[in-house]
Motif scaffolding. Structure first.
Motif, PDB file in Angstrom:
ATOM      1  N   GLY A 145      38.044  13.800  58.478  1.00 50.02           N
ATOM      2  CA  GLY A 145      38.413  15.478  58.865  1.00 50.02           C
ATOM      3  C   GLY A 145      38.783  16.416  58.553  1.00 50.02           C
ATOM      4  O   GLY A 145      40.461  15.559  57.721  1.00 50.02           O
ATOM      5  N   HIS A 146      38.743  17.224  59.212  1.00 51.59           N
ATOM      6  CA  HIS A 146      40.225  18.361  59.466  1.00 51.59           C
ATOM      7  C   HIS A 146      41.229  17.529  59.573  1.00 51.59           C
ATOM      8  O   HIS A 146      42.377  18.306  58.929  1.00 51.59           O
ATOM      9  CB  HIS A 146      38.975  19.316  59.881  1.00 51.59           C
ATOM     10  N   HIS A 147      41.013  17.127  60.335  1.00 49.01           N
ATOM     11  CA  HIS A 147      42.190  17.032  60.762  1.00 49.01           C
ATOM     12  C   HIS A 147      43.364  15.837  60.704  1.00 49.01           C
ATOM     13  O   HIS A 147      44.543  15.291  60.863  1.00 49.01           O
ATOM     14  CB  HIS A 147      41.753  16.993  62.732  1.00 49.01           C
TER      15      HIS A 147
ATOM     16  N   ASN B 207      35.424  14.374  54.860  1.00 47.22           N
ATOM     17  CA  ASN B 207      34.091  14.942  55.431  1.00 47.22           C
ATOM     18  C   ASN B 207      34.331  16.135  56.463  1.00 47.22           C
ATOM     19  O   ASN B 207      35.203  15.538  57.726  1.00 47.22           O
ATOM     20  CB  ASN B 207      34.191  13.084  56.592  1.00 47.22           C
ATOM     21  N   ASP B 208      34.672  16.985  56.034  1.00 47.15           N
ATOM     22  CA  ASP B 208      35.747  18.198  56.430  1.00 47.15           C
ATOM     23  C   ASP B 208      34.752  18.429  57.619  1.00 47.15           C
ATOM     24  O   ASP B 208      33.752  19.770  57.233  1.00 47.15           O
ATOM     25  CB  ASP B 208      36.868  18.609  55.895  1.00 47.15           C
ATOM     26  N   GLU B 209      34.581  18.514  58.728  1.00 44.00           N
ATOM     27  CA  GLU B 209      33.803  19.093  59.238  1.00 44.00           C
ATOM     28  C   GLU B 209      33.912  20.797  60.035  1.00 44.00           C
ATOM     29  O   GLU B 209      32.819  20.978  59.887  1.00 44.00           O
ATOM     30  CB  GLU B 209      34.081  18.320  61.302  1.00 44.00           C
ATOM     31  N   LEU B 210      35.087  21.272  59.677  1.00 42.83           N
ATOM     32  CA  LEU B 210      35.328  22.226  59.584  1.00 42.83           C
ATOM     33  C   LEU B 210      35.075  23.646  58.397  1.00 42.83           C
ATOM     34  O   LEU B 210      34.110  24.228  58.327  1.00 42.83           O
ATOM     35  CB  LEU B 210      36.546  22.864  59.975  1.00 42.83           C
TER      36      LEU B 210
ATOM     37  N   GLY C 195      33.776  22.336  54.915  1.00 40.48           N
ATOM     38  CA  GLY C 195      32.680  21.868  54.413  1.00 40.48           C
ATOM     39  C   GLY C 195      33.415  21.367  52.829  1.00 40.48           C
ATOM     40  O   GLY C 195      34.678  21.077  52.328  1.00 40.48           O
ATOM     41  N   THR C 196      32.381  21.298  52.304  1.00 39.97           N
ATOM     42  CA  THR C 196      33.841  20.996  50.833  1.00 39.97           C
ATOM     43  C   THR C 196      33.578  23.347  49.789  1.00 39.97           C
ATOM     44  O   THR C 196      33.696  22.690  48.956  1.00 39.97           O
ATOM     45  CB  THR C 196      32.490  20.479  49.598  1.00 39.97           C
TER      46      THR C 196
END
Length: 77
Positions: free
Chosen positions: A55-57, A30-33, A35-36
């Motif tokens: 997510g990203h962090h 779920n990388d909010e910065l 994406g895929t």
């Protein structure tokens, strides 16, 4: 400058792919910065792109997947 480097990107990535070390990409589910998109690009060049929880962090749930990727990379050879 980006355009000048872009023409060499495929050549550099192919050399890395054919090298003797293992490349494993870890990408958050779920990388909010990012994406895929970058996971797909990594898979194109290296093949071993893995999804990790979070997510990203990052978070503590990702630790087992990160440790497994390190073990896999170190055992490659």
């Amino acid at each position: 400058m980006i355009d000048a480097c872009r023409k060499h990107e495929d050549e550099v990535n192919l050399r890395l792919k054919n090298s003797s070390f293992k490349n494993i990409g870890l990408f958050a589910e779920n990388d909010e910065l990012l994406g895929t998109k970058y996971k797909k690009d990594f898979e194109t060049y290296y093949g071993d792109a893995r999804s990790i929880p979070g997510g990203h962090h990052g978070n503590k749930e990702a630790i087992p997947a990160i440790c497994q990727a390190i073990k896999d990379a170190l055992s490659h050879g």
